[in-house]
Design a protein around this motif. Structure first.
Motif, PDB file in Angstrom:
ATOM      1  N   THR A   1      40.662  29.017  35.367  1.00  0.00           N
ATOM      2  CA  THR A   1      40.934  28.717  36.775  1.00  0.00           C
ATOM      3  C   THR A   1      42.398  28.398  37.007  1.00  0.00           C
ATOM      4  O   THR A   1      43.003  28.860  37.992  1.00  0.00           O
ATOM      5  CB  THR A   1      40.058  27.543  37.241  1.00  0.00           C
ATOM      6  N   THR A   2      42.997  27.635  36.131  1.00  0.00           N
ATOM      7  CA  THR A   2      44.394  27.242  36.306  1.00  0.00           C
ATOM      8  C   THR A   2      45.370  28.305  35.837  1.00  0.00           C
ATOM      9  O   THR A   2      46.566  28.218  36.138  1.00  0.00           O
ATOM     10  CB  THR A   2      44.672  25.948  35.533  1.00  0.00           C
ATOM     11  N   GLY A   3      44.884  29.314  35.093  1.00  0.00           N
ATOM     12  CA  GLY A   3      45.765  30.372  34.621  1.00  0.00           C
ATOM     13  C   GLY A   3      46.499  30.059  33.344  1.00  0.00           C
ATOM     14  O   GLY A   3      47.435  30.772  32.975  1.00  0.00           O
TER      15      GLY A   3
ATOM     16  N   ASP B   1      37.683  49.117  34.895  1.00  0.00           N
ATOM     17  CA  ASP B   1      36.691  48.678  33.902  1.00  0.00           C
ATOM     18  C   ASP B   1      37.210  47.556  33.024  1.00  0.00           C
ATOM     19  O   ASP B   1      36.418  46.725  32.537  1.00  0.00           O
ATOM     20  CB  ASP B   1      36.272  49.860  33.028  1.00  0.00           C
ATOM     21  N   SER B   2      38.510  47.514  32.805  1.00  0.00           N
ATOM     22  CA  SER B   2      39.072  46.478  31.928  1.00  0.00           C
ATOM     23  C   SER B   2      40.475  46.122  32.397  1.00  0.00           C
ATOM     24  O   SER B   2      41.336  46.998  32.550  1.00  0.00           O
ATOM     25  CB  SER B   2      39.114  46.960  30.478  1.00  0.00           C
ATOM     26  N   LEU B   3      40.685  44.863  32.643  1.00  0.00           N
ATOM     27  CA  LEU B   3      42.001  44.333  33.006  1.00  0.00           C
ATOM     28  C   LEU B   3      42.339  43.194  32.060  1.00  0.00           C
ATOM     29  O   LEU B   3      41.462  42.447  31.636  1.00  0.00           O
ATOM     30  CB  LEU B   3      42.014  43.816  34.448  1.00  0.00           C
ATOM     31  N   GLU B   4      43.594  43.057  31.743  1.00  0.00           N
ATOM     32  CA  GLU B   4      44.065  41.973  30.883  1.00  0.00           C
ATOM     33  C   GLU B   4      45.166  41.213  31.609  1.00  0.00           C
ATOM     34  O   GLU B   4      46.201  41.787  31.952  1.00  0.00           O
ATOM     35  CB  GLU B   4      44.591  42.516  29.549  1.00  0.00           C
ATOM     36  N   LEU B   5      44.922  39.944  31.849  1.00  0.00           N
ATOM     37  CA  LEU B   5      45.891  39.089  32.520  1.00  0.00           C
ATOM     38  C   LEU B   5      46.379  38.023  31.551  1.00  0.00           C
ATOM     39  O   LEU B   5      45.576  37.298  30.966  1.00  0.00           O
ATOM     40  CB  LEU B   5      45.273  38.424  33.756  1.00  0.00           C
TER      41      LEU B   5
ATOM     42  N   VAL C   1      49.924  39.175  40.217  1.00  0.00           N
ATOM     43  CA  VAL C   1      50.681  39.990  41.169  1.00  0.00           C
ATOM     44  C   VAL C   1      51.916  40.522  40.454  1.00  0.00           C
ATOM     45  O   VAL C   1      52.757  39.743  40.001  1.00  0.00           O
ATOM     46  CB  VAL C   1      51.107  39.172  42.399  1.00  0.00           C
ATOM     47  N   GLY C   2      51.990  41.837  40.339  1.00  0.00           N
ATOM     48  CA  GLY C   2      53.134  42.424  39.643  1.00  0.00           C
ATOM     49  C   GLY C   2      53.227  41.992  38.196  1.00  0.00           C
ATOM     50  O   GLY C   2      54.330  41.909  37.645  1.00  0.00           O
ATOM     51  N   GLY C   3      52.079  41.694  37.555  1.00  0.00           N
ATOM     52  CA  GLY C   3      52.086  41.252  36.169  1.00  0.00           C
ATOM     53  C   GLY C   3      52.288  39.759  35.984  1.00  0.00           C
ATOM     54  O   GLY C   3      52.256  39.278  34.853  1.00  0.00           O
ATOM     55  N   GLU C   4      52.476  39.013  37.089  1.00  0.00           N
ATOM     56  CA  GLU C   4      52.672  37.562  37.008  1.00  0.00           C
ATOM     57  C   GLU C   4      51.367  36.863  37.376  1.00  0.00           C
ATOM     58  O   GLU C   4      50.846  37.024  38.470  1.00  0.00           O
ATOM     59  CB  GLU C   4      53.787  37.109  37.945  1.00  0.00           C
ATOM     60  N   ARG C   5      50.837  36.091  36.425  1.00  0.00           N
ATOM     61  CA  ARG C   5      49.569  35.400  36.623  1.00  0.00           C
ATOM     62  C   ARG C   5      49.717  34.287  37.663  1.00  0.00           C
ATOM     63  O   ARG C   5      50.678  33.516  37.648  1.00  0.00           O
ATOM     64  CB  ARG C   5      49.112  34.814  35.284  1.00  0.00           C
TER      65      ARG C   5
END
Length: 288
Positions: free
Chosen positions: A130-132, A256-260, A185-189
């Motif tokens: 939740t907090t990233g 199908d798959s995202l990585e943050l 957003v733009g790769g920034e969590r």
């Protein structure tokens, strides 16, 4: 009887002869000669000054042409761009190192707490999502906004319709409302204290500038449920308005798959009430 002696007949009239032959006084003649010599020197001085002025003018023109001519080699703008890229690479390395150290600390904490309270470990993991602070992966949605095409105004100046920070804020809020578990957003969590705002012409997320002209908003969650809930928000109508009026492109895709990536541990901020030095009774006594 007159005898020739070789003397001038007018020898006795010397004064009259001098007046006739030399009407000017010797002092006047000498002054006239000096004046003539001075005029010649003055003319030569003026000619020398004129020649010097011409030379100075030619040198000034040559210097101005050299300043306006393009300088071969690296310009100041290129040096500044290289320095900015180097600083950005350094900042990126530091962020990656911070995230790695935070992950190591989290693993050590979980290892320590696992034997004491397993439920606490699970709750900390959920809070990290939740907090990233921790990295996450899974299916989700990707909403992309792109700058409008560059055009030409009536006065001939170039016009464009770039994506604004408020546009990304509207999309992000709609995804949170649609049930997203984690967003970048733009790769920034994004975290619980993240801010999307403008700084000049750049859009920044937590003081990190985002490279344009396209901005991808990635949200992890159930794709079908999120897509249905997202369609019920005002975000689709808003992006359609941006497209029709400003030419800003938008798209919505399932993944199908995202990585943050995680942002690491964050400092907690909290407030404490200020204790008054004077009690209410004493304050009333001092102020009738």
């Amino acid at each position: 009887m007159n005898v020739a002696t070789g003397r001038r007949p007018d020898e006795s009239m010397t004064l009259l002869v001098e007046v006739m032959e030399s009407p000017l006084d010797a002092g006047y003649a000498q002054a006239a000669r000096r004046r003539a010599a001075g005029e010649r020197r003055h003319r030569s001085t003026l000619a020398l000054l004129g020649l010097l002025a011409v030379l100075l003018g030619l040198m000034t023109v040559a210097a101005a042409q050299q300043l306006r001519a393009p300088v071969e080699g690296v310009s100041a703008r290129e040096v500044l761009q290289e320095e900015i890229l180097a600083r950005q690479a350094t900042a990126e390395d530091l962020r990656e190192r911070s995230a790695a150290l935070s992950a190591e600390i989290t693993a050590l904490n979980e290892e320590t707490l696992a034997a004491q309270d397993a439920e606490l470990v699970d709750r900390l993991r959920l809070d990290g999502v939740t907090t990233g602070s921790v990295a996450v992966s899974g299916p989700g949605l990707v909403v992309t906004l792109s700058d409008g095409a560059v055009g030409t105004a009536q006065d001939g100046s170039a016009t464009s319709a770039p994506v604004q920070a408020i546009d990304l804020q509207r999309v992000v809020n709609a995804l949170w409302a649609s049930g997203a578990e984690a967003i970048s957003v733009g790769g920034e969590r994004l975290t619980s204290v993240s801010a999307i705002r403008h700084a000049g012409q750049a859009i920044m997320v937590d003081l990190v500038p985002l490279p344009g002209p396209s901005y991808a908003v990635e949200a992890i969650g159930d794709p079908e449920e999120m897509q249905t809930a997202y369609a019920r928000t005002d975000a689709p109508a808003y992006t359609q308005l941006l497209s029709s009026q400003y030419g800003i492109g938008s798209s919505l895709e399932t993944a199908d798959s995202l990585e943050l990536a995680g942002v690491g541990s964050q400092l907690l901020r909290y407030a404490e009430p200020v204790e008054a030095d004077v009690s209410p009774d004493e304050d009333q006594e001092g102020n009738p």
